[in-house]
Write a protein that holds these residues in place. Structure first.
Motif, PDB file in Angstrom:
ATOM      1  N   GLY A  18       0.807  -1.221   0.000  1.00  0.00           N
ATOM      2  CA  GLY A  18       0.000   0.000   0.000  1.00  0.00           C
ATOM      3  C   GLY A  18       0.833   1.260   0.000  1.00  0.00           C
ATOM      4  O   GLY A  18       0.338   2.333   0.329  1.00  0.00           O
ATOM      5  N   GLU A  19       2.112   1.147  -0.378  1.00  0.00           N
ATOM      6  CA  GLU A  19       3.003   2.299  -0.389  1.00  0.00           C
ATOM      7  C   GLU A  19       3.766   2.349  -1.698  1.00  0.00           C
ATOM      8  O   GLU A  19       3.953   1.348  -2.363  1.00  0.00           O
ATOM      9  CB  GLU A  19       4.003   2.213   0.774  1.00  0.00           C
ATOM     10  CG  GLU A  19       3.350   2.238   2.136  1.00  0.00           C
ATOM     11  CD  GLU A  19       4.367   2.011   3.236  1.00  0.00           C
ATOM     12  OE1 GLU A  19       5.424   1.412   2.964  1.00  0.00           O
ATOM     13  OE2 GLU A  19       4.089   2.435   4.364  1.00  0.00           O
ATOM     14  N   VAL A  20       4.211   3.538  -2.051  1.00  0.00           N
ATOM     15  CA  VAL A  20       4.998   3.718  -3.262  1.00  0.00           C
ATOM     16  C   VAL A  20       6.114   4.713  -2.964  1.00  0.00           C
ATOM     17  O   VAL A  20       5.944   5.653  -2.203  1.00  0.00           O
ATOM     18  CB  VAL A  20       4.108   4.190  -4.446  1.00  0.00           C
ATOM     19  CG1 VAL A  20       3.535   5.552  -4.187  1.00  0.00           C
ATOM     20  CG2 VAL A  20       4.877   4.162  -5.738  1.00  0.00           C
ATOM     21  N   GLU A  21       7.286   4.463  -3.556  1.00  0.00           N
ATOM     22  CA  GLU A  21       8.419   5.365  -3.397  1.00  0.00           C
ATOM     23  C   GLU A  21       8.392   6.402  -4.504  1.00  0.00           C
ATOM     24  O   GLU A  21       8.268   6.066  -5.680  1.00  0.00           O
ATOM     25  CB  GLU A  21       9.737   4.599  -3.468  1.00  0.00           C
ATOM     26  CG  GLU A  21      10.037   3.773  -2.264  1.00  0.00           C
ATOM     27  CD  GLU A  21      11.403   3.111  -2.362  1.00  0.00           C
ATOM     28  OE1 GLU A  21      12.080   3.281  -3.401  1.00  0.00           O
ATOM     29  OE2 GLU A  21      11.780   2.423  -1.413  1.00  0.00           O
ATOM     30  N   PRO A  78       1.993   6.663   1.276  1.00  0.00           N
ATOM     31  CA  PRO A  78       0.956   5.627   1.330  1.00  0.00           C
ATOM     32  C   PRO A  78      -0.079   5.832   0.217  1.00  0.00           C
ATOM     33  O   PRO A  78      -0.417   6.965  -0.137  1.00  0.00           O
ATOM     34  CB  PRO A  78       0.325   5.820   2.708  1.00  0.00           C
ATOM     35  CG  PRO A  78       0.601   7.243   3.048  1.00  0.00           C
ATOM     36  CD  PRO A  78       1.907   7.592   2.393  1.00  0.00           C
ATOM     37  N   LEU A  79      -0.531   4.719  -0.321  1.00  0.00           N
ATOM     38  CA  LEU A  79      -1.579   4.772  -1.340  1.00  0.00           C
ATOM     39  C   LEU A  79      -2.935   4.818  -0.647  1.00  0.00           C
ATOM     40  O   LEU A  79      -3.239   3.972   0.196  1.00  0.00           O
ATOM     41  CB  LEU A  79      -1.507   3.557  -2.257  1.00  0.00           C
ATOM     42  CG  LEU A  79      -0.271   3.437  -3.125  1.00  0.00           C
ATOM     43  CD1 LEU A  79      -0.308   2.136  -3.894  1.00  0.00           C
ATOM     44  CD2 LEU A  79      -0.186   4.602  -4.070  1.00  0.00           C
ATOM     45  N   VAL A  80      -3.729   5.801  -0.994  1.00  0.00           N
ATOM     46  CA  VAL A  80      -5.062   5.939  -0.415  1.00  0.00           C
ATOM     47  C   VAL A  80      -6.065   5.678  -1.535  1.00  0.00           C
ATOM     48  O   VAL A  80      -6.163   6.464  -2.476  1.00  0.00           O
ATOM     49  CB  VAL A  80      -5.266   7.351   0.173  1.00  0.00           C
ATOM     50  CG1 VAL A  80      -6.646   7.492   0.762  1.00  0.00           C
ATOM     51  CG2 VAL A  80      -4.196   7.645   1.209  1.00  0.00           C
ATOM     52  N   PRO A  81      -6.802   4.571  -1.455  1.00  0.00           N
ATOM     53  CA  PRO A  81      -7.786   4.315  -2.517  1.00  0.00           C
ATOM     54  C   PRO A  81      -8.907   5.346  -2.455  1.00  0.00           C
ATOM     55  O   PRO A  81      -9.384   5.717  -1.384  1.00  0.00           O
ATOM     56  CB  PRO A  81      -8.296   2.909  -2.211  1.00  0.00           C
ATOM     57  CG  PRO A  81      -7.980   2.673  -0.782  1.00  0.00           C
ATOM     58  CD  PRO A  81      -6.796   3.523  -0.443  1.00  0.00           C
ATOM     59  N   GLU A  82      -9.288   5.802  -3.614  1.00  0.00           N
ATOM     60  CA  GLU A  82     -10.323   6.822  -3.716  1.00  0.00           C
ATOM     61  C   GLU A  82     -11.571   6.192  -4.343  1.00  0.00           C
ATOM     62  O   GLU A  82     -11.498   5.611  -5.420  1.00  0.00           O
ATOM     63  CB  GLU A  82      -9.821   7.971  -4.585  1.00  0.00           C
ATOM     64  CG  GLU A  82     -10.757   9.124  -4.671  1.00  0.00           C
ATOM     65  CD  GLU A  82     -10.166  10.254  -5.494  1.00  0.00           C
ATOM     66  OE1 GLU A  82     -10.925  10.882  -6.235  1.00  0.00           O
ATOM     67  OE2 GLU A  82      -8.950  10.479  -5.400  1.00  0.00           O
TER      68      GLU A  82
END
Length: 123
Positions: A18-21, A78-82
């Motif tokens: 759930g994370e991206v650099e 962090p990736l936050v789903p929308e």
């Protein structure tokens, strides 16, 4: 961005699913651009403006390269789903009217030169 293989080689743990650099934010490209702007503005104004621009351009290059080499500065976001909900208030779909007797698109059948639109010059 660092890949999974390069993260393992450097001894870092790979990011969670759930994370991206992403590259870290930096102001050095703006300093470099402002330095170049002042260098060329100094060609029109004075030598001191060009010298200040050259100093800023060198500082911008050095600062930017130090953040990129030997290892990139990155932050983990962090990736936050929308949740996207598409809705309409219309109850009926509006259709464009189509002529029943026409079998082809309405295209210009004849084209005229632009000189046909203007009145002829009389000399």
């Amino acid at each position: 961005m660092a890949t999974l293989l390069s993260a393992e080689r450097m001894g870092q743990s790979p990011p969670a699913p759930g994370e991206v650099e992403v590259p870290a934010l930096t102001a050095w490209p703006f300093v470099l651009a402002f330095g170049f702007t002042l260098m060329f503005a100094g060609l029109l104004t004075s030598v001191s403006v060009s010298v200040l621009g050259a100093v800023l351009a060198v500082a911008g290059c050095v600062g930017w390269f130090r953040e990129v080499f030997p290892h990139e500065h990155e932050v983990i976001v962090p990736l936050v789903p929308e949740e996207i909900r598409i809705a309409t208030e219309r109850s009926v779909v509006e259709r464009l009217p189509v002529a029943a007797d026409q079998l082809r698109a309405w295209l210009p059948v004849h084209t005229y030169p632009i000189s046909a639109c203007w009145p002829a010059r009389t000399a």
